[in-house]
Design a protein around this motif. Structure first.
Motif, PDB file in Angstrom:
ATOM      1  N   ASP A  79       0.890  -1.235  -0.072  1.00 29.59           N
ATOM      2  CA  ASP A  79      -0.197  -0.266   0.102  1.00 29.59           C
ATOM      3  C   ASP A  79       0.853   1.269  -0.259  1.00 29.59           C
ATOM      4  O   ASP A  79       0.298   2.261  -0.259  1.00 29.59           O
ATOM      5  CB  ASP A  79      -0.874   0.006   1.295  1.00 29.59           C
ATOM      6  N   GLY A  80       2.041   0.960   0.371  1.00 27.83           N
ATOM      7  CA  GLY A  80       2.871   2.200   0.074  1.00 27.83           C
ATOM      8  C   GLY A  80       3.275   2.751  -1.021  1.00 27.83           C
ATOM      9  O   GLY A  80       2.956   2.323  -2.228  1.00 27.83           O
ATOM     10  N   TYR A  81       4.009   4.125  -1.115  1.00 26.75           N
ATOM     11  CA  TYR A  81       4.125   4.568  -2.629  1.00 26.75           C
ATOM     12  C   TYR A  81       5.064   5.907  -2.347  1.00 26.75           C
ATOM     13  O   TYR A  81       5.429   6.165  -1.342  1.00 26.75           O
ATOM     14  CB  TYR A  81       2.998   5.225  -3.151  1.00 26.75           C
ATOM     15  N   SER A  94       4.798   2.385  -6.925  1.00 24.95           N
ATOM     16  CA  SER A  94       4.321   1.573  -5.919  1.00 24.95           C
ATOM     17  C   SER A  94       4.559   0.466  -6.392  1.00 24.95           C
ATOM     18  O   SER A  94       4.654  -0.220  -7.513  1.00 24.95           O
ATOM     19  CB  SER A  94       2.925   2.021  -5.602  1.00 24.95           C
ATOM     20  N   LEU A  95       4.646  -0.575  -5.270  1.00 26.52           N
ATOM     21  CA  LEU A  95       4.592  -2.213  -5.557  1.00 26.52           C
ATOM     22  C   LEU A  95       3.328  -2.691  -6.240  1.00 26.52           C
ATOM     23  O   LEU A  95       3.238  -3.738  -6.766  1.00 26.52           O
ATOM     24  CB  LEU A  95       4.926  -2.874  -4.110  1.00 26.52           C
ATOM     25  N   SER A  96       2.037  -1.776  -5.633  1.00 25.68           N
ATOM     26  CA  SER A  96       0.588  -2.456  -6.070  1.00 25.68           C
ATOM     27  C   SER A  96       0.068  -1.184  -6.984  1.00 25.68           C
ATOM     28  O   SER A  96       0.067  -0.137  -6.692  1.00 25.68           O
ATOM     29  CB  SER A  96       0.152  -2.645  -5.132  1.00 25.68           C
ATOM     30  N   GLU A  97      -1.110  -1.887  -7.552  1.00 28.13           N
ATOM     31  CA  GLU A  97      -2.013  -0.752  -8.226  1.00 28.13           C
ATOM     32  C   GLU A  97      -2.799  -0.093  -7.225  1.00 28.13           C
ATOM     33  O   GLU A  97      -2.948   1.234  -7.319  1.00 28.13           O
ATOM     34  CB  GLU A  97      -3.089  -1.597  -9.118  1.00 28.13           C
ATOM     35  N   THR A  98      -3.219  -0.530  -6.111  1.00 30.51           N
ATOM     36  CA  THR A  98      -3.770   0.035  -4.900  1.00 30.51           C
ATOM     37  C   THR A  98      -3.015   1.160  -4.360  1.00 30.51           C
ATOM     38  O   THR A  98      -3.448   2.221  -4.107  1.00 30.51           O
ATOM     39  CB  THR A  98      -4.136  -0.720  -3.810  1.00 30.51           C
ATOM     40  N   GLY A  99      -1.581   1.024  -4.125  1.00 32.22           N
ATOM     41  CA  GLY A  99      -0.669   1.876  -3.779  1.00 32.22           C
ATOM     42  C   GLY A  99      -0.702   3.139  -4.696  1.00 32.22           C
ATOM     43  O   GLY A  99      -0.522   4.073  -4.190  1.00 32.22           O
ATOM     44  N   ALA A 103      -1.635   6.899  -3.752  1.00 28.63           N
ATOM     45  CA  ALA A 103      -0.824   8.007  -4.008  1.00 28.63           C
ATOM     46  C   ALA A 103      -1.533   8.938  -4.939  1.00 28.63           C
ATOM     47  O   ALA A 103      -1.205  10.570  -4.630  1.00 28.63           O
ATOM     48  CB  ALA A 103       0.433   7.544  -4.872  1.00 28.63           C
ATOM     49  N   ALA A 104      -2.309   8.867  -6.199  1.00 25.76           N
ATOM     50  CA  ALA A 104      -3.045   9.875  -6.864  1.00 25.76           C
ATOM     51  C   ALA A 104      -3.929  10.656  -5.878  1.00 25.76           C
ATOM     52  O   ALA A 104      -4.028  11.829  -5.991  1.00 25.76           O
ATOM     53  CB  ALA A 104      -3.721   8.954  -7.797  1.00 25.76           C
ATOM     54  N   TYR A 105      -4.468   9.859  -4.769  1.00 25.28           N
ATOM     55  CA  TYR A 105      -5.359  10.825  -4.078  1.00 25.28           C
ATOM     56  C   TYR A 105      -4.509  11.588  -3.207  1.00 25.28           C
ATOM     57  O   TYR A 105      -5.198  12.739  -2.732  1.00 25.28           O
ATOM     58  CB  TYR A 105      -6.323   9.840  -3.374  1.00 25.28           C
ATOM     59  N   HIS A 106      -3.365  11.268  -2.681  1.00 20.98           N
ATOM     60  CA  HIS A 106      -2.509  11.827  -1.899  1.00 20.98           C
ATOM     61  C   HIS A 106      -2.015  13.094  -2.702  1.00 20.98           C
ATOM     62  O   HIS A 106      -1.857  14.471  -2.208  1.00 20.98           O
ATOM     63  CB  HIS A 106      -1.403  11.020  -1.447  1.00 20.98           C
ATOM     64  N   LEU A 107      -1.680  12.945  -3.951  1.00 17.38           N
ATOM     65  CA  LEU A 107      -1.087  14.030  -4.845  1.00 17.38           C
ATOM     66  C   LEU A 107      -2.238  15.148  -5.030  1.00 17.38           C
ATOM     67  O   LEU A 107      -2.160  16.428  -4.891  1.00 17.38           O
ATOM     68  CB  LEU A 107      -0.681  13.680  -6.217  1.00 17.38           C
ATOM     69  N   ILE A 108      -3.423  14.750  -5.140  1.00 14.66           N
ATOM     70  CA  ILE A 108      -4.535  15.631  -5.140  1.00 14.66           C
ATOM     71  C   ILE A 108      -4.873  16.652  -3.921  1.00 14.66           C
ATOM     72  O   ILE A 108      -5.304  17.632  -4.101  1.00 14.66           O
ATOM     73  CB  ILE A 108      -5.793  14.879  -5.665  1.00 14.66           C
ATOM     74  N   GLY A 177      -7.403   5.976   2.269  1.00 13.07           N
ATOM     75  CA  GLY A 177      -6.738   4.924   2.737  1.00 13.07           C
ATOM     76  C   GLY A 177      -7.124   3.617   3.851  1.00 13.07           C
ATOM     77  O   GLY A 177      -6.634   2.841   3.921  1.00 13.07           O
ATOM     78  N   ILE A 178      -8.614   3.929   3.857  1.00 17.45           N
ATOM     79  CA  ILE A 178      -9.342   2.869   4.480  1.00 17.45           C
ATOM     80  C   ILE A 178      -9.236   1.692   3.416  1.00 17.45           C
ATOM     81  O   ILE A 178      -9.793   1.959   2.438  1.00 17.45           O
ATOM     82  CB  ILE A 178     -10.785   3.581   5.005  1.00 17.45           C
ATOM     83  N   ASN A 179      -9.088   0.460   3.992  1.00 11.51           N
ATOM     84  CA  ASN A 179      -9.166  -0.508   3.177  1.00 11.51           C
ATOM     85  C   ASN A 179      -9.752  -1.640   3.589  1.00 11.51           C
ATOM     86  O   ASN A 179      -9.821  -2.760   3.138  1.00 11.51           O
ATOM     87  CB  ASN A 179      -7.577  -1.041   3.005  1.00 11.51           C
TER      88      ASN A 179
END
Length: 670
Positions: A79-81, A94-99, A103-108, A177-179
């Motif tokens: 989940d990290g990025y 990121s290691l994963s698509e979810t990560g 990250a996209a949401y964090h950049l926004i 980030g709730i999963n």
């Protein structure tokens, strides 16, 4: 007047010169007309969502999304990025698509909160693998402790009809980030595991999956008896364990990424392993063995109490601490943040730190069961940060939040209650974020970045929880709420046949000598469940922090506190201060009209009116009642009581239909 507790759906309005505002967009109100260049060589549902979000909202330099399996990203986990500026270009890895989606949401978020985007070098990793909402939603559409309408889940329509709000819900959770989400009440109906309902659960899981949101279910421990017609639910019975293994296989056949089970057992009448003289560990481990081959987990709640001579605050510790190290590794014991029940202020539960060989998760209550429901503005970040002052975040494996979400247009009933959903997600990702940082983020994204709005409303948010404590239950008072629904004061409550630990007098212990529950070494000795470093301080009257004073001690009315006031005087000033604070919040909000849309301004203003009048109710009810024991005069400089005690004792709010409670005898004061 104590006003209508459920104001219904909010009316549609307009922002100043902009589009209609009804609170439904939460903190995701960014402009969607951006046209930046977003590159990603791969495609999937999740990656397409990440690209779509950036395409609509990112206004900066070109962005590239990359799946990375190098040492750095392996260390950050799935989940990290990373987000880094490379000349006039941003690379997200990121290691994963979810990560990458996170990250996209964090950049926004960085863009919307006015962070300098010119030289980004960000490495993010969530503190916890499991960041889970707990819905206490029932299959009939009601919500236990729900104050924002009915359940989002339209079980009668599923699986054929998929509300667009299901995806909007998943999107909101992914943005913070709730999963994981537990769909149903911990007081679970066995029917949720029936074939018909599993098809409905599958439909929701399919909507949530691209947003990295796993589905979990609360299960009734007696399900093998109800659904399987077995004669027992004994966890050591072979037929019972085989029934659960078969049921788990059925679930994973339909939902391959199913998260696991949440269990409330042997508490408040729920069935459990203790019915068969088995331990909580034996019950949890039986379910864990069924889930283990699929990677599922069991979240076993430690909220247990039963009729006992023991102090209720001690019971979870007494029942669970001896089981430390006896749970399988895919069992996580879920512990409420405090030892009683989500009170406006409690010391932390002593189970944290006492079960060193058992994975633990903290359970917070996002819905405001004990903080004015959806009528009161109570920003809960300071409460949860107070918990983390005592409990090292690294001590936990996971966190859960009992959600405040319903089908109201604005999701949470009160526009400011959205902040607590947002805050839970942000602290679940990073519990070291400050209350101030999160309040700033939420206010900027939800309302405006205008400093004339931001600065005063941040102050209101940061002070709101302490104000609620002051006008409800200061100095360590707890659980003196009205019977059943926990809205409003009723410290005098007596119900024939009720257990003592269901009644306020069990907790406040008011008498002619003083006030408070003696949990010191001369009382119930609950303080001994804490480390000596704290027990020695909390267990001594002169060194106990005043915010916990009446939690741990029965204090004489004439006892002098640090400021020189007697306990009685300090109690009076606390209630009076709480009322003054919430009046100030209302005055501050009245000055915010120029900065936000009319609809949300008016909706919050109505609730602040209710909150002020409720604070008058709390102050008068508690001080007049406790004065009947102290026999002491009120300080001359506190506001005189509006009501008489005999009037207040006549107020009985309906538990299921709060229509203008008390309006006939509690005239509007403000």
């Amino acid at each position: 007047m104590i006003r209508n507790l459920f104001l219904g759906l909010l009316f549609c309005g307009w922002t100043l010169g902009a589009s209609a505002e009804d609170g439904s967009r939460l903190w995701l109100r960014q402009d969607t007309t951006a046209s930046a260049t977003i590159d990603c060589l791969l495609h999937s549902q999740t990656l397409n969502i990440a690209q779509r979000e950036l395409n609509r909202s990112w206004k900066g330099v070109p962005v590239t999304l990359q799946l990375c399996a190098d040492k750095e990203h392996l260390a950050l986990g799935k989940d990290g990025y990373t987000i880094r500026t490379d000349k006039n270009h941003i690379v997200i890895g990121s290691l994963s698509e979810t990560g990458l989606l996170y990250a996209a949401y964090h950049l926004i978020r960085l863009q919307e909160t006015d962070i300098d985007l010119g030289h980004l070098d960000i490495k993010e990793k969530p503190a916890y693998e499991y960041r889970i909402l707990n819905h206490w939603d029932n299959l009939d559409g009601t919500i236990e402790r729900g104050y924002a309408g009915h359940s989002l889940w339209k079980w009668e329509e599923l699986p054929d009809v998929l509300s667009p709000r299901y995806e909007a819900y998943a999107r909101a959770n992914a943005s913070i980030g709730i999963n994981g989400t537990v769909l149903n009440n911990v007081n679970a109906s066995p029917e949720i595991l029936s074939d018909a309902y599993l098809l409905k659960v599958k439909a929701l899981a399919d909507v949530f999956r691209p947003y990295g949101l796993k589905v979990y279910l609360s299960v009734n421990f007696a399900s093998p008896m109800v659904l399987g017609k077995l004669a027992t639910a004994d966890p050591l019975n072979t037929e019972v364990s085989e029934w659960w293994k078969k049921k788990v296989y059925e679930i994973y056949s339909q939902i391959p990424d199913f998260g696991g089970f949440l269990v409330k057992a042997n508490s408040e009448g729920q069935p459990g392993p203790c019915d068969y003289h088995r331990t909580h560990a034996e019950g949890a481990n039986m379910l864990a063995e069924a889930l283990k081959p699929y990677g599922g987990i069991v979240m076993w709640r430690a909220f247990v109490y039963s009729p006992s001579d023991n102090d209720r605050a001690k019971q979870a510790y007494l029942e669970f601490q001896p089981l430390d190290g006896k749970f399988l590794d895919n069992v996580i014991v879920q512990v409420k943040n405090g030892p009683i029940d989500f009170q406006p202020r409690e010391p932390y539960s002593p189970l944290f730190g006492a079960m060193k060989h058992t994975p633990l998760m903290a359970e917070f209550q996002v819905t405001q069961e004990y903080l004015g429901h959806s009528n009161h503005l109570a920003y809960l970040a300071p409460m949860w940060k107070e918990f983390f002052r005592y409990v090292d975040p690294d001590m936990l494996r996971a966190v859960a939040g009992v959600t405040n979400i319903g089908d109201d247009v604005n999701w949470c009933g009160h526009d400011f209650a959205q902040a607590n959903w947002y805050t839970f997600g942000r602290l679940a990702w990073n519990p070291r974020l400050s209350s101030e940082e999160i309040a700033d983020e939420w206010l900027k994204q939800t309302f405006t970045s205008n400093k004339d709005f931001l600065v005063p409303m941040r102050e209101v948010m940061l002070e709101s929880r302490e104000a609620v404590v002051n006008y409800m239950m200061p100095l360590g008072l707890h659980h003196i709420f009205a019977w059943g629904h926990h809205y409003g004061p009723e410290p005098w409550c007596e119900i024939e046949g009720a257990r003592p630990d269901w009644l306020p007098s069990y907790y406040h212990r008011a008498d002619s000598e003083g006030l408070g529950f003696d949990r010191s070494g001369t009382g119930s000795n609950a303080v001994s469940q804490y480390p000596d470093s704290l027990a020695n301080i909390w267990g001594t009257l002169d060194t106990c922090p005043e915010e916990f004073l009446l939690w741990f001690h029965h204090v004489p009315w004439t006892y002098k506190l640090k400021d020189g006031y007697t306990l009685w005087e300090e109690l009076c000033y606390k209630y009076d201060t709480g009322l003054k604070e919430v009046r100030r919040f209302r005055d501050t909000w009245n000055q915010m009209r120029p900065y936000i849309d009319t609809e949300r301004y008016e909706a919050v203003a109505k609730r602040l009116d209710i909150q002020v009048n409720d604070a008058v109710w709390w102050k008068d009810a508690c001080l007049l009642y406790f004065q009947s024991f102290s026999k002491m005069k009120f300080p001359k400089d506190i506001e005189k009581a509006t009501f008489r005690l005999k009037e207040l004792k006549k107020v009985h709010l309906p538990i299921t239909n709060f229509e203008c409670p008390g309006a006939d005898i509690l005239p509007r004061k403000e």
